[in-house]
Design a protein around this motif. Sequence first.
Motif, short mmCIF file in Angstrom:
data_model
loop_
_atom_site.label_atom_id
_atom_site.label_comp_id
_atom_site.label_asym_id
_atom_site.label_seq_id
_atom_site.Cartn_x
_atom_site.Cartn_y
_atom_site.Cartn_z
N HIS A 1 40.09 54.10 8.48
CA HIS A 1 40.59 55.19 7.64
C HIS A 1 39.69 55.38 6.41
CE1 HIS A 1 44.34 56.64 9.43
NE2 HIS A 1 44.55 55.40 9.85
N HIS B 1 37.36 58.87 5.59
CA HIS B 1 37.36 59.65 4.34
C HIS B 1 35.95 59.75 3.76
CE1 HIS B 1 41.73 59.12 4.57
NE2 HIS B 1 41.84 60.09 3.69
N GLY C 1 34.07 62.14 5.96
CA GLY C 1 34.60 63.49 5.76
C GLY C 1 34.07 64.12 4.49
N SER D 1 44.44 62.17 -0.92
CA SER D 1 44.97 62.07 0.43
C SER D 1 46.25 61.24 0.46
CB SER D 1 43.92 61.46 1.35
OG SER D 1 44.39 61.35 2.68
N PRO E 1 46.65 63.46 6.73
CA PRO E 1 45.39 64.20 6.88
C PRO E 1 45.05 64.43 8.35
CG PRO E 1 44.94 61.91 6.35
CD PRO E 1 46.42 62.09 6.22
N PHE F 1 42.37 64.62 11.45
CA PHE F 1 41.12 63.95 11.83
C PHE F 1 40.45 64.75 12.95
CE2 PHE F 1 43.66 60.73 9.87
CZ PHE F 1 42.79 59.81 9.32
N VAL G 1 38.00 62.35 8.63
CA VAL G 1 39.01 63.27 8.09
C VAL G 1 38.35 64.63 7.98
CG1 VAL G 1 40.42 63.81 6.07
CG2 VAL G 1 40.20 61.45 6.82
N GLU H 1 40.08 69.93 5.00
CA GLU H 1 41.24 69.56 4.17
C GLU H 1 40.98 70.00 2.72
OE1 GLU H 1 44.13 68.27 4.77
OE2 GLU H 1 44.05 67.28 6.72
#
Length: 298
Positions: free
Chosen positions: A19, A23, A26, A55, A62, A64, A80, A84
């Motif tokens: 995770h 991020h 992303g 987030s 979020p 993905f 991610v 967003e």
Amino acid sequence: MFGYARPQKLDLTLRQGHHYTAHYCGLCFALARDYGTLWRALTNFESTLLVLLMSAQADADPSFRKTICPVSAFRRFAIVSEHEGFMTLGAAFTVCMAELKSLDAVRDGSLLARPARDIGGRQFSRARRVLAEHSFDIAPLLQADDRLAELEAEASAAPGSITFDELTAPTADGLAHVFEYTGALAGRDESCAGLARLGKAVGRLVYLGDCLEDVARDAKRGAFNGLSACMMVDQTSAELSPGAADALSYMIARCNVEARHALSQLTLNRYRPIIENIILLGLDIRVRRLLQARTKKE
């Protein structure tokens, strides 16, 4: 002033590590989409922490997507989505921080700083525009930067006249303003005070880490360094005296306690262990290692 808020990945679970990376990657894709491919190079750990905070406070999970990374031998990753809203903001904040860093470089007399500002001027303006469209007031950041410049000028003119706590205050105040905004953005009014306290603690540690890492290089170049200006460093060896090291060790411990208390007051829907890992372990460990490396051995 980047690279200190890294996670201690061995203390994260496999899922938490994925995770975090999602991020980070992303944010890289968001920078490329909004500002151009070369701006991927600005992707950093501090901005990823900011993206994670936004987030974590959002109501919805979020989204993905899987993609091929052009800077990692075209391997396939889950990231991610750069679409967003908090990724758009994270990219804008990253470019804005780069602009403030370039202003600092100009003050330090860097020959490349002014050309870099000229080249990036249009993107700096775009980042400010994006932040304004999302109701972020950039004025306190500019005021904090101006205040830091004033304090550095005073400290340079009269070494020892400004305390190190005073020098860290503008960076602490600027990051407090940014962190507090993430709570307002998510409608988490109950978290805003805690976020501001967290930003102050992180800001002080980042400023200290930057000073510790650059002290020897700044001495060689004749550039400003907060520790040298506060007469905490031996000018010949660029090492801290034991007394100065003890004072800074106390400051790190105080910031860690303040950050821990602030984190306990936040409403986070997800990613709390990752954020706590970054601030309470990763940031603390890196600054302490720099402190140890710069402390004069008795």
